[in-house]
Design a protein around this motif. Structure first.
Motif, PDB file in Angstrom:
ATOM      1  N   GLU A 149       0.830  -1.208   0.000  1.00  0.00           N
ATOM      2  CA  GLU A 149       0.000   0.000   0.000  1.00  0.00           C
ATOM      3  C   GLU A 149       0.865   1.258   0.000  1.00  0.00           C
ATOM      4  O   GLU A 149       0.601   2.205  -0.738  1.00  0.00           O
ATOM      5  CB  GLU A 149      -0.933  -0.002   1.222  1.00  0.00           C
ATOM      6  N   ALA A 150       1.919   1.267   0.800  1.00  0.00           N
ATOM      7  CA  ALA A 150       2.805   2.439   0.878  1.00  0.00           C
ATOM      8  C   ALA A 150       3.591   2.649  -0.407  1.00  0.00           C
ATOM      9  O   ALA A 150       3.907   3.780  -0.772  1.00  0.00           O
ATOM     10  CB  ALA A 150       3.761   2.287   2.061  1.00  0.00           C
ATOM     11  N   LEU A 151       3.913   1.572  -1.111  1.00  0.00           N
ATOM     12  CA  LEU A 151       4.730   1.663  -2.318  1.00  0.00           C
ATOM     13  C   LEU A 151       3.932   1.668  -3.619  1.00  0.00           C
ATOM     14  O   LEU A 151       4.524   1.694  -4.693  1.00  0.00           O
ATOM     15  CB  LEU A 151       5.728   0.495  -2.362  1.00  0.00           C
ATOM     16  N   LYS A 152       2.634   1.675  -3.541  1.00  0.00           N
ATOM     17  CA  LYS A 152       1.814   1.462  -4.739  1.00  0.00           C
ATOM     18  C   LYS A 152       2.135   2.398  -5.894  1.00  0.00           C
ATOM     19  O   LYS A 152       2.017   2.010  -7.044  1.00  0.00           O
ATOM     20  CB  LYS A 152       0.332   1.515  -4.395  1.00  0.00           C
ATOM     21  N   ASP A 153       2.565   3.609  -5.634  1.00  0.00           N
ATOM     22  CA  ASP A 153       2.904   4.542  -6.705  1.00  0.00           C
ATOM     23  C   ASP A 153       4.413   4.621  -6.954  1.00  0.00           C
ATOM     24  O   ASP A 153       4.846   5.330  -7.851  1.00  0.00           O
ATOM     25  CB  ASP A 153       2.389   5.949  -6.377  1.00  0.00           C
ATOM     26  N   LYS A 154       5.186   3.908  -6.146  1.00  0.00           N
ATOM     27  CA  LYS A 154       6.639   4.044  -6.208  1.00  0.00           C
ATOM     28  C   LYS A 154       7.365   2.793  -6.673  1.00  0.00           C
ATOM     29  O   LYS A 154       8.483   2.881  -7.171  1.00  0.00           O
ATOM     30  CB  LYS A 154       7.169   4.428  -4.830  1.00  0.00           C
ATOM     31  N   ALA A 155       6.762   1.629  -6.474  1.00  0.00           N
ATOM     32  CA  ALA A 155       7.453   0.375  -6.792  1.00  0.00           C
ATOM     33  C   ALA A 155       6.464  -0.767  -6.949  1.00  0.00           C
ATOM     34  O   ALA A 155       5.386  -0.742  -6.369  1.00  0.00           O
ATOM     35  CB  ALA A 155       8.451   0.025  -5.684  1.00  0.00           C
ATOM     36  N   LYS A 156       6.875  -1.755  -7.713  1.00  0.00           N
ATOM     37  CA  LYS A 156       6.140  -3.017  -7.753  1.00  0.00           C
ATOM     38  C   LYS A 156       6.560  -3.805  -6.521  1.00  0.00           C
ATOM     39  O   LYS A 156       7.731  -3.787  -6.135  1.00  0.00           O
ATOM     40  CB  LYS A 156       6.508  -3.822  -8.994  1.00  0.00           C
ATOM     41  N   VAL A 157       5.638  -4.507  -5.921  1.00  0.00           N
ATOM     42  CA  VAL A 157       5.941  -5.346  -4.764  1.00  0.00           C
ATOM     43  C   VAL A 157       5.666  -6.785  -5.164  1.00  0.00           C
ATOM     44  O   VAL A 157       4.559  -7.115  -5.590  1.00  0.00           O
ATOM     45  CB  VAL A 157       5.096  -4.949  -3.533  1.00  0.00           C
ATOM     46  N   ILE A 158       6.690  -7.621  -5.016  1.00  0.00           N
ATOM     47  CA  ILE A 158       6.583  -9.011  -5.447  1.00  0.00           C
ATOM     48  C   ILE A 158       7.033  -9.933  -4.323  1.00  0.00           C
ATOM     49  O   ILE A 158       8.122  -9.764  -3.767  1.00  0.00           O
ATOM     50  CB  ILE A 158       7.427  -9.250  -6.714  1.00  0.00           C
ATOM     51  N   LYS A 159       6.181 -10.901  -4.015  1.00  0.00           N
ATOM     52  CA  LYS A 159       6.505 -11.908  -3.003  1.00  0.00           C
ATOM     53  C   LYS A 159       7.053 -13.144  -3.710  1.00  0.00           C
ATOM     54  O   LYS A 159       6.483 -13.593  -4.707  1.00  0.00           O
ATOM     55  CB  LYS A 159       5.262 -12.278  -2.201  1.00  0.00           C
ATOM     56  N   ILE A 160       8.142 -13.682  -3.166  1.00  0.00           N
ATOM     57  CA  ILE A 160       8.757 -14.860  -3.774  1.00  0.00           C
ATOM     58  C   ILE A 160       8.910 -15.952  -2.723  1.00  0.00           C
ATOM     59  O   ILE A 160       9.608 -15.777  -1.722  1.00  0.00           O
ATOM     60  CB  ILE A 160      10.127 -14.522  -4.398  1.00  0.00           C
ATOM     61  N   ASP A 161       8.248 -17.059  -2.961  1.00  0.00           N
ATOM     62  CA  ASP A 161       8.332 -18.231  -2.092  1.00  0.00           C
ATOM     63  C   ASP A 161       9.650 -18.949  -2.384  1.00  0.00           C
ATOM     64  O   ASP A 161       9.892 -19.386  -3.507  1.00  0.00           O
ATOM     65  CB  ASP A 161       7.147 -19.151  -2.378  1.00  0.00           C
TER      66      ASP A 161
END
Length: 98
Positions: free
Chosen positions: A36-48
């Motif tokens: 939510e904090a990075l929504k306009d600044k970066a893609k957020v990707i979770k990696i298992d």
């Protein structure tokens, strides 16, 4: 690994969270806050890490969670501590002010 290479080649910031099944649920709320904090600044990707062993080994990730921030194929920040979302945002905020 080719998908990872494509993701980090972006001129935008890409924030990765490497997690294990053991800490997935505990991290979910923190990752939602970061996204939510990075929504306009970066893609957020979770990696298992269990499903991405080759990538995890290539990046020499041994502690979980590990957070990594990339831009233009360059790792600009990395942390392997169990941090709260506000602590992570304080640590990486400087990169978004450039």
């Amino acid at each position: 690994m080719s998908k990872f290479g494509h993701l980090i080649s972006s001129s935008e910031y890409v924030f990765f969270s490497f997690y294990s099944e053991n800490n997935r649920l505990a991290l979910q709320a923190e990752l939602n806050n970061i996204a939510e904090a990075l929504k306009d600044k970066a893609k957020v990707i979770k990696i298992d890490i269990e499903k991405n062993r080759e990538l995890t080994a290539a990046l020499r990730i041994t502690n979980f969670p590990t957070y990594v921030l990339y831009k233009n194929e360059e790792m600009v920040w990395r942390n392997s501590s169990d941090l709260k979302s506000d602590e992570i945002m304080n640590l990486i905020q400087q990169y978004f002010q450039e």
